[in-house]
Every structure is written in structure tokens, then in C-alpha cells.
Motif scaffolding. Structure first.
Motif, PDB file in Angstrom:
ATOM      1  N   PHE A 199      -8.890  -8.874 -25.524  1.00  0.00           N
ATOM      2  CA  PHE A 199      -9.747 -10.042 -25.289  1.00  0.00           C
ATOM      3  C   PHE A 199     -10.963 -10.036 -26.196  1.00  0.00           C
ATOM      4  O   PHE A 199     -11.341 -11.067 -26.765  1.00  0.00           O
ATOM      5  CB  PHE A 199     -10.196 -10.069 -23.823  1.00  0.00           C
ATOM      6  CG  PHE A 199     -11.286 -11.067 -23.544  1.00  0.00           C
ATOM      7  CD1 PHE A 199     -10.993 -12.410 -23.404  1.00  0.00           C
ATOM      8  CD2 PHE A 199     -12.611 -10.656 -23.427  1.00  0.00           C
ATOM      9  CE1 PHE A 199     -11.997 -13.340 -23.165  1.00  0.00           C
ATOM     10  CE2 PHE A 199     -13.621 -11.571 -23.182  1.00  0.00           C
ATOM     11  CZ  PHE A 199     -13.311 -12.924 -23.048  1.00  0.00           C
ATOM     12  N   ASP A 200     -11.588  -8.864 -26.346  1.00  0.00           N
ATOM     13  CA  ASP A 200     -12.888  -8.797 -27.009  1.00  0.00           C
ATOM     14  C   ASP A 200     -12.855  -9.275 -28.451  1.00  0.00           C
ATOM     15  O   ASP A 200     -13.691 -10.091 -28.866  1.00  0.00           O
ATOM     16  CB  ASP A 200     -13.451  -7.373 -26.923  1.00  0.00           C
ATOM     17  CG  ASP A 200     -12.421  -6.306 -27.271  1.00  0.00           C
ATOM     18  OD1 ASP A 200     -11.323  -6.669 -27.751  1.00  0.00           O
ATOM     19  OD2 ASP A 200     -12.702  -5.106 -27.073  1.00  0.00           O
ATOM     20  N   VAL A 201     -11.892  -8.793 -29.244  1.00  0.00           N
ATOM     21  CA  VAL A 201     -11.829  -9.177 -30.651  1.00  0.00           C
ATOM     22  C   VAL A 201     -11.611 -10.679 -30.792  1.00  0.00           C
ATOM     23  O   VAL A 201     -12.279 -11.353 -31.596  1.00  0.00           O
ATOM     24  CB  VAL A 201     -10.712  -8.398 -31.371  1.00  0.00           C
ATOM     25  CG1 VAL A 201     -10.504  -8.930 -32.780  1.00  0.00           C
ATOM     26  CG2 VAL A 201     -11.049  -6.916 -31.424  1.00  0.00           C
ATOM     27  N   VAL A 213     -14.881   2.985 -33.896  1.00  0.00           N
ATOM     28  CA  VAL A 213     -16.026   2.088 -34.080  1.00  0.00           C
ATOM     29  C   VAL A 213     -16.033   1.052 -32.966  1.00  0.00           C
ATOM     30  O   VAL A 213     -14.992   0.463 -32.647  1.00  0.00           O
ATOM     31  CB  VAL A 213     -15.944   1.390 -35.454  1.00  0.00           C
ATOM     32  CG1 VAL A 213     -17.018   0.320 -35.587  1.00  0.00           C
ATOM     33  CG2 VAL A 213     -16.094   2.408 -36.563  1.00  0.00           C
ATOM     34  N   PRO A 214     -17.184   0.794 -32.335  1.00  0.00           N
ATOM     35  CA  PRO A 214     -17.251  -0.207 -31.252  1.00  0.00           C
ATOM     36  C   PRO A 214     -16.796  -1.590 -31.713  1.00  0.00           C
ATOM     37  O   PRO A 214     -16.959  -1.958 -32.882  1.00  0.00           O
ATOM     38  CB  PRO A 214     -18.735  -0.211 -30.870  1.00  0.00           C
ATOM     39  CG  PRO A 214     -19.240   1.121 -31.295  1.00  0.00           C
ATOM     40  CD  PRO A 214     -18.454   1.491 -32.522  1.00  0.00           C
ATOM     41  N   THR A 215     -16.239  -2.337 -30.785  1.00  0.00           N
ATOM     42  CA  THR A 215     -15.685  -3.646 -31.116  1.00  0.00           C
ATOM     43  C   THR A 215     -16.730  -4.583 -31.704  1.00  0.00           C
ATOM     44  O   THR A 215     -16.461  -5.325 -32.657  1.00  0.00           O
ATOM     45  CB  THR A 215     -15.070  -4.284 -29.868  1.00  0.00           C
ATOM     46  OG1 THR A 215     -14.085  -3.411 -29.321  1.00  0.00           O
ATOM     47  CG2 THR A 215     -14.418  -5.612 -30.201  1.00  0.00           C
ATOM     48  N   ARG A 224      -7.965  -2.238 -37.011  1.00  0.00           N
ATOM     49  CA  ARG A 224      -8.692  -1.380 -36.082  1.00  0.00           C
ATOM     50  C   ARG A 224      -7.778  -0.387 -35.374  1.00  0.00           C
ATOM     51  O   ARG A 224      -8.168   0.754 -35.123  1.00  0.00           O
ATOM     52  CB  ARG A 224      -9.403  -2.253 -35.032  1.00  0.00           C
ATOM     53  CG  ARG A 224     -10.338  -1.430 -34.173  1.00  0.00           C
ATOM     54  CD  ARG A 224     -10.863  -2.178 -32.992  1.00  0.00           C
ATOM     55  NE  ARG A 224     -11.730  -1.308 -32.217  1.00  0.00           N
ATOM     56  CZ  ARG A 224     -12.084  -1.542 -30.969  1.00  0.00           C
ATOM     57  NH1 ARG A 224     -11.648  -2.603 -30.362  1.00  0.00           N
ATOM     58  NH2 ARG A 224     -12.877  -0.711 -30.331  1.00  0.00           N
ATOM     59  N   TRP A 225      -6.555  -0.795 -35.049  1.00  0.00           N
ATOM     60  CA  TRP A 225      -5.697   0.030 -34.210  1.00  0.00           C
ATOM     61  C   TRP A 225      -4.679   0.865 -34.962  1.00  0.00           C
ATOM     62  O   TRP A 225      -4.092   1.784 -34.383  1.00  0.00           O
ATOM     63  CB  TRP A 225      -4.963  -0.856 -33.189  1.00  0.00           C
ATOM     64  CG  TRP A 225      -5.819  -1.244 -32.034  1.00  0.00           C
ATOM     65  CD1 TRP A 225      -6.543  -2.393 -31.891  1.00  0.00           C
ATOM     66  CD2 TRP A 225      -6.067  -0.477 -30.857  1.00  0.00           C
ATOM     67  NE1 TRP A 225      -7.219  -2.392 -30.697  1.00  0.00           N
ATOM     68  CE2 TRP A 225      -6.949  -1.223 -30.036  1.00  0.00           C
ATOM     69  CE3 TRP A 225      -5.640   0.776 -30.420  1.00  0.00           C
ATOM     70  CZ2 TRP A 225      -7.398  -0.762 -28.812  1.00  0.00           C
ATOM     71  CZ3 TRP A 225      -6.091   1.231 -29.187  1.00  0.00           C
ATOM     72  CH2 TRP A 225      -6.955   0.461 -28.400  1.00  0.00           C
ATOM     73  N   PHE A 226      -4.420   0.581 -36.253  1.00  0.00           N
ATOM     74  CA  PHE A 226      -3.359   1.322 -36.920  1.00  0.00           C
ATOM     75  C   PHE A 226      -3.648   2.821 -37.040  1.00  0.00           C
ATOM     76  O   PHE A 226      -2.699   3.621 -37.059  1.00  0.00           O
ATOM     77  CB  PHE A 226      -3.070   0.719 -38.306  1.00  0.00           C
ATOM     78  CG  PHE A 226      -3.884   1.282 -39.430  1.00  0.00           C
ATOM     79  CD1 PHE A 226      -3.490   2.431 -40.096  1.00  0.00           C
ATOM     80  CD2 PHE A 226      -5.059   0.666 -39.831  1.00  0.00           C
ATOM     81  CE1 PHE A 226      -4.238   2.950 -41.135  1.00  0.00           C
ATOM     82  CE2 PHE A 226      -5.811   1.171 -40.869  1.00  0.00           C
ATOM     83  CZ  PHE A 226      -5.404   2.319 -41.525  1.00  0.00           C
ATOM     84  N   VAL A 237     -16.542  -6.572 -35.263  1.00  0.00           N
ATOM     85  CA  VAL A 237     -16.664  -8.034 -35.372  1.00  0.00           C
ATOM     86  C   VAL A 237     -17.757  -8.415 -36.364  1.00  0.00           C
ATOM     87  O   VAL A 237     -17.573  -9.295 -37.216  1.00  0.00           O
ATOM     88  CB  VAL A 237     -16.940  -8.643 -33.992  1.00  0.00           C
ATOM     89  CG1 VAL A 237     -17.337 -10.109 -34.117  1.00  0.00           C
ATOM     90  CG2 VAL A 237     -15.720  -8.500 -33.103  1.00  0.00           C
ATOM     91  N   ILE A 238     -18.904  -7.757 -36.267  1.00  0.00           N
ATOM     92  CA  ILE A 238     -20.007  -8.063 -37.179  1.00  0.00           C
ATOM     93  C   ILE A 238     -19.610  -7.783 -38.620  1.00  0.00           C
ATOM     94  O   ILE A 238     -19.895  -8.584 -39.529  1.00  0.00           O
ATOM     95  CB  ILE A 238     -21.259  -7.253 -36.800  1.00  0.00           C
ATOM     96  CG1 ILE A 238     -21.804  -7.726 -35.446  1.00  0.00           C
ATOM     97  CG2 ILE A 238     -22.337  -7.372 -37.865  1.00  0.00           C
ATOM     98  CD1 ILE A 238     -22.948  -6.891 -34.913  1.00  0.00           C
TER      99      ILE A 238
END
Length: 290
Positions: free
Chosen positions: A226-228, A110-112, A164-166, A116-117
Motif C-alpha cells: 500500500f505504502d509505495v 531503506v524506509p519506504t 526495492r524488493w529484489f 519514495v522521496i
């Protein structure tokens, strides 16, 4: 017998591409760090190591480095614990395991911005779903501002990033589990070994190469996130989540000190390259010892 020159010829295009994409910008960053450029496109004077003295002599760099290390360690602990549990479950045989192995990767692809949203909405104090559920369960008395305090902001970011990464880490661990011979488990069962002993004597030791590889890759990836962080907290509150990537961005594009930001970038790159070198040597030594 492999011909070294032929092998070099085959990998030369990829090496040239990496040099062009990664090497040249790094060289430009090093050159920029010895100048006093403030805004992109402007000329700067050569000032030597003044930027390095200012960065290393100030507190912002060291505080951001400490937050980055905390960020990396916390993500590593949470992701490893969750991913290992999920990988062990997916390694079992049960109806729908193939579907589960496929769909678990959903949160990773899923896009970052979408992530976030979703989490901003879920954790919102007005209209979010998490606070009402916690209140109904009797865990809290009033809504919590998950991004309002220094401690809760960093903790929340770690949990969101780990969520998100697990799946990626779990799939890598699952691949490592599938390489463990099933005969070892059968022999252990015959000898009367419990599930815990099979895990500690077979699974965990034989999974170490995979865990070491994930440790190196995961550290490098987590350190550069950085993005998250920026989209959820922008380094706040009160710089509580200002890691080195966020510090670099703020210094360059909000503080208009491009050369100082390049200096922090060079120092960060040196730290990560040093870690990668030491980790690679440790992995090589571990493999040779086996």
C-alpha cells in the motif's frame, strides 16, 4: 519421541499472540462488514449481506482486483528475473563478493518514505536526473511524465517496487543456490556440459523449492503493498494504480464507508487465504513427488 502436548505448550504463547494480533481484528472486520457503519466510532445497524452484494455487484472491486493481479504478476516477473541474475553473480567467487552480498540488501532496508522521496526526485520532470540522462542518450526527445499516464504510472510503480524488493529475493535465491552440491557442477563440467546446460539441468530444477516458496510469500507481500503506491500516485491517475489495499483505504477514510471497506478487506483476506492454502498443498505435493 516428541510429545505433542509438550510441543503445543511451547508454541501456545506464540499462537495466542497471533490470535490476539491477527485473529481478533479479523473477527471485528467480519462483524463490521455486516453493518452500515460510515465513520469510525459511530453506531451501525445490522444489514446482513447487503455490503457484500453491493461490493460484488459493483465494478470498483473487480477493477481493483484486476489491477492487483496485474501488479502481483508484473512484480513477480521483474523481481524474479533481476534477483535470479544477481543471485547467480553473487554465487560466483570474485574479489569483493562478501561486501557485495552485504550491501545488496541496502535498498530493502531503506524506509519506504525515503525510497519514495528519492524516486520522486529522480523521475521529476523538473529537476530530476532520469529525464536529462535519457534525452542526452537520444532515447527520448522531451521529458516523460512517469506518473502522468495510466500505463507509465503502473509500469513505473512496478519497477520501483521491484528495485526495492529484489535484494531480499536475491538473497533467498542465493541461499537456495548454496544448498546445491558443487559436485554436480564438477561432474557436468567433466562431461562437457555448457554453462546454459548446467543452468537448465542442475540449477533451475534444484532451485524450484526456493522459487515456489518465494512465489507464495512474494505474492502475499506484493498483494498487500500500500505504502509505495499511495505515496507515489495515491491510486491515480484515473484510478490506474488503485489496487485493493488502496481501494480499502479510500473507501474507509475518504468515502466514509467503513463497513464497505471492511467487506472488501474480508473478501481480500479470503482470496489470499485460499491462494495460500492451494499453494501450500501444491508445494507439499511437489515435495512428496520428489
Amino acid at each position: 519421541m516428541t510429545n505433542p502436548r509438550l510441543a503445543l505448550l511451547f508454541v501456545a504463547p506464540a499462537l495466542l499472540f497471533l490470535i490476539a494480533v491477527l485473529g481478533w481484528p479479523l473477527v471485528q472486520a467480519v462483524i463490521l462488514s455486516f453493518q452500515n457503519v460510515g465513520v469510525i466510532g459511530t453506531e451501525g445497524e445490522w444489514i446482513g449481506f447487503d455490503n457484500y452484494a453491493a461490493v460484488l455487484g459493483g465494478s470498483n472491486f473487480w477493477r481493483a482486483l484486476g489491477r492487483s493481479l496485474l501488479w502481483v504478476v508484473a512484480n513477480a516477473i521483474v523481481q524474479t528475473a533481476v534477483a535470479l541474475g544477481v543471485a547467480l553473480i553473487l554465487h560466483q567467487k570474485f574479489p569483493g563478493v562478501r561486501v557485495a552480498r552485504t550491501w545488496i540488501i541496502l535498498t530493502w532496508i531503506v524506509p519506504t518514505v525515503v525510497v519514495v522521496i528519492i524516486w520522486r526526485w529522480l523521475l521529476s520532470t523538473s529537476g530530476g536526473m532520469v529525464n536529462p540522462l535519457l534525452i542526452q542518450a537520444g532515447i527520448i526527445q522531451r521529458p516523460i511524465g512517469f506518473f502522468a499516464t495510466r500505463e507509465s504510472a503502473m509500469t513505473t510503480l512496478v519497477l520501483i517496487n521491484s528495485w526495492r524488493w529484489f535484494p531480499f529475493v536475491a538473497l533467498m535465491m542465493l541461499a537456495g543456490l548454496t544448498r546445491i552440491p558443487s559436485d554436480l557442477y564438477e561432474a557436468a563440467r567433466i562431461d562437457g556440459a555448457t554453462a546454459w546446460k548446467r543452468f537448465t539441468r542442475i540449477t533451475w530444477p534444484l532451485l524450484q523449492p526456493t522459487l515456489m516458496m518465494l512465489g507464495v510469500v512474494g505474492t502475499l507481500l506484493s498483494f498487500n503493498v500500500f505504502d509505495v503506491i499511495w505515496l507515489l500516485t495515491a491510486g491515480g491517475p484515473s484510478q490506474a494504480t488503485q489496487t485493493l489495499p488502496v481501494l480499502i483505504y479510500e473507501t474507509a477514510f475518504k468515502g466514509y464507508r467503513l463497513s464497505e471497506a471492511a467487506t472488501v478487506s474480508v473478501l481480500t483476506s479470503l482470496l489470499l487465504m485460499g491462494f495460500a492454502l492451494l499453494a501450500t498443498r501444491a508445494m507439499t505435493a511437489s515435495e512428496e513427488a520428489r
